[in-house]
Design an enzyme around this catalytic site. Structure first.
Site, PDB file in Angstrom:
ATOM      1  N   SER A   1       0.820  -1.214   0.000  1.00  0.00           N
ATOM      2  CA  SER A   1       0.000   0.000   0.000  1.00  0.00           C
ATOM      3  C   SER A   1       0.855   1.265   0.000  1.00  0.00           C
ATOM      4  CB  SER A   1      -0.916   0.012   1.224  1.00  0.00           C
ATOM      5  OG  SER A   1      -1.729  -1.133   1.221  1.00  0.00           O
TER       6      SER A   1
HETATM    7  N1  SAM Z   1       0.083  -5.415   4.252  1.00  0.00           N
HETATM    8  C1  SAM Z   1       0.805  -5.641   3.036  1.00  0.00           C
HETATM    9  C2  SAM Z   1       2.160  -5.009   3.023  1.00  0.00           C
HETATM   10  O1  SAM Z   1       2.533  -4.347   3.999  1.00  0.00           O
HETATM   11  O2  SAM Z   1       2.870  -5.190   2.015  1.00  0.00           O
HETATM   12  C3  SAM Z   1       0.040  -5.276   1.793  1.00  0.00           C
HETATM   13  C4  SAM Z   1      -1.093  -6.160   1.559  1.00  0.00           C
HETATM   14  S1  SAM Z   1      -1.696  -6.303  -0.062  1.00  0.00           S
HETATM   15  C5  SAM Z   1      -2.506  -4.761  -0.306  1.00  0.00           C
HETATM   16  C6  SAM Z   1      -3.001  -7.470   0.300  1.00  0.00           C
HETATM   17  C7  SAM Z   1      -2.510  -8.854   0.622  1.00  0.00           C
HETATM   18  O3  SAM Z   1      -3.606  -9.621   1.124  1.00  0.00           O
HETATM   19  C8  SAM Z   1      -1.982  -9.618  -0.592  1.00  0.00           C
HETATM   20  O4  SAM Z   1      -0.687 -10.057  -0.332  1.00  0.00           O
HETATM   21  C9  SAM Z   1      -2.950 -10.783  -0.734  1.00  0.00           C
HETATM   22  O5  SAM Z   1      -2.360 -11.962  -1.216  1.00  0.00           O
HETATM   23  C10 SAM Z   1      -3.421 -10.945   0.699  1.00  0.00           C
HETATM   24  N2  SAM Z   1      -4.689 -11.663   0.880  1.00  0.00           N
HETATM   25  C11 SAM Z   1      -5.830 -11.598   0.156  1.00  0.00           C
HETATM   26  N3  SAM Z   1      -6.758 -12.421   0.679  1.00  0.00           N
HETATM   27  C12 SAM Z   1      -6.195 -13.012   1.772  1.00  0.00           C
HETATM   28  C13 SAM Z   1      -6.650 -13.953   2.750  1.00  0.00           C
HETATM   29  N4  SAM Z   1      -7.884 -14.469   2.744  1.00  0.00           N
HETATM   30  N5  SAM Z   1      -5.802 -14.314   3.727  1.00  0.00           N
HETATM   31  C14 SAM Z   1      -4.530 -13.825   3.771  1.00  0.00           C
HETATM   32  N6  SAM Z   1      -4.053 -12.938   2.875  1.00  0.00           N
HETATM   33  C15 SAM Z   1      -4.866 -12.527   1.911  1.00  0.00           C
END
Ligand code: SAM
Length: 211
Positions: free
Chosen positions: A56
């Site tokens: 983000s």
């Molecule tokens: N917090 C992260 C960082 O600091 O880089 C950015 C997160 S990114 C916007 C969203 C993340 O959520 C992705 O890596 C995606 O694979 C993960 N995601 C989506 N659905 C998920 C789930 N049900 N459980 C765990 N991770 C999930």
């Protein structure tokens, strides 16, 4: 350039607390992106990470951390580890073990490598579906979800401690959501506060969007 980004987030009133400012300075975003993106890490926009996901924008991460009102000693669950950057910042703010769940195995490895290189020792990256929370360490004082959900996943509400708060984007699959702070009071009653519009990749899982 990173220091200038942090200073401007403070000037804009987005970073409000000294603790968040210090955490941002300790763990710059460039430590958590691939080499070819390092030169862009200070830009206030999301950046690509492997597997078609994003880390983000700095302002978004700061907004969520400020809404979470993290204090030393709090038990925190993050859903959506991605690069591990937000987890590193959380760990710096709570100074205790942090649990973060990621569904894409390639990103579990990416985040673990980034965290190790940055010298972060108290983040536990757990592979799996974060819409189910992480029951072994529940309940949590704070849960931060960094992907957009169709609705607030029930297991996350159940795993929130009375008095705790959940920060989560809820809305459509394709990028537009509202950011909510969901609070559970001491009697287990739930109150939701809408912060405003945000854009996140989808939360995919049993209590999220279908694949
Ligand atoms: N917090 C992260 C960082 O600091 O880089 C950015 C997160 S990114 C916007 C969203 C993340 O959520 C992705 O890596 C995606 O694979 C993960 N995601 C989506 N659905 C998920 C789930 N049900 N459980 C765990 N991770 C999930």
């Amino acid at each position: 350039m990173w220091k200038r980004r942090v200073a401007s987030l403070v000037r804009e009133g987005i970073i409000k607390s000294e603790a968040v400012r210090m955490a941002f300075l300790k763990y710059p975003r460039y430590l958590f992106v691939e080499e070819r993106y390092r030169g862009y890490a200070h830009v206030d926009e999301p950046l690509p990470i492997p597997a078609g996901q994003t880390v983000s924008a700095p302002h978004m991460v700061a907004i969520m951390l400020e809404l979470a009102e993290l204090r030393p000693g709090m038990k925190v669950l993050e859903v959506g580890t991605g690069s591990g950057w937000n987890a590193a910042l959380i760990a710096e703010l709570v100074r205790t073990d942090v649990y973060t769940v990621e569904r894409i195995p390639e990103l579990v490895e990416f985040a673990r490598r980034n965290l190790e290189r940055a010298g972060v020792k108290n983040v536990h990256v757990i592979p799996g579906d974060g819409t189910l929370g992480f029951p072994p360490k529940a309940p949590y004082e704070v849960i931060i979800v960094t992907a957009g959900a169709p609705k607030v996943p029930k297991p996350l509400i159940e795993q929130l401690k009375p008095g705790g708060r959940l920060v989560i984007p809820v809305g459509s699959y394709h990028m537009w959501q509202d950011l909510y702070v969901v609070m559970k009071d001491e009697n287990g009653r739930i109150k939701k506060k809408r912060w405003g519009g945000v854009a996140f990749v989808p939360l995919i899982g049993e209590h999220g969007w279908e694949r």
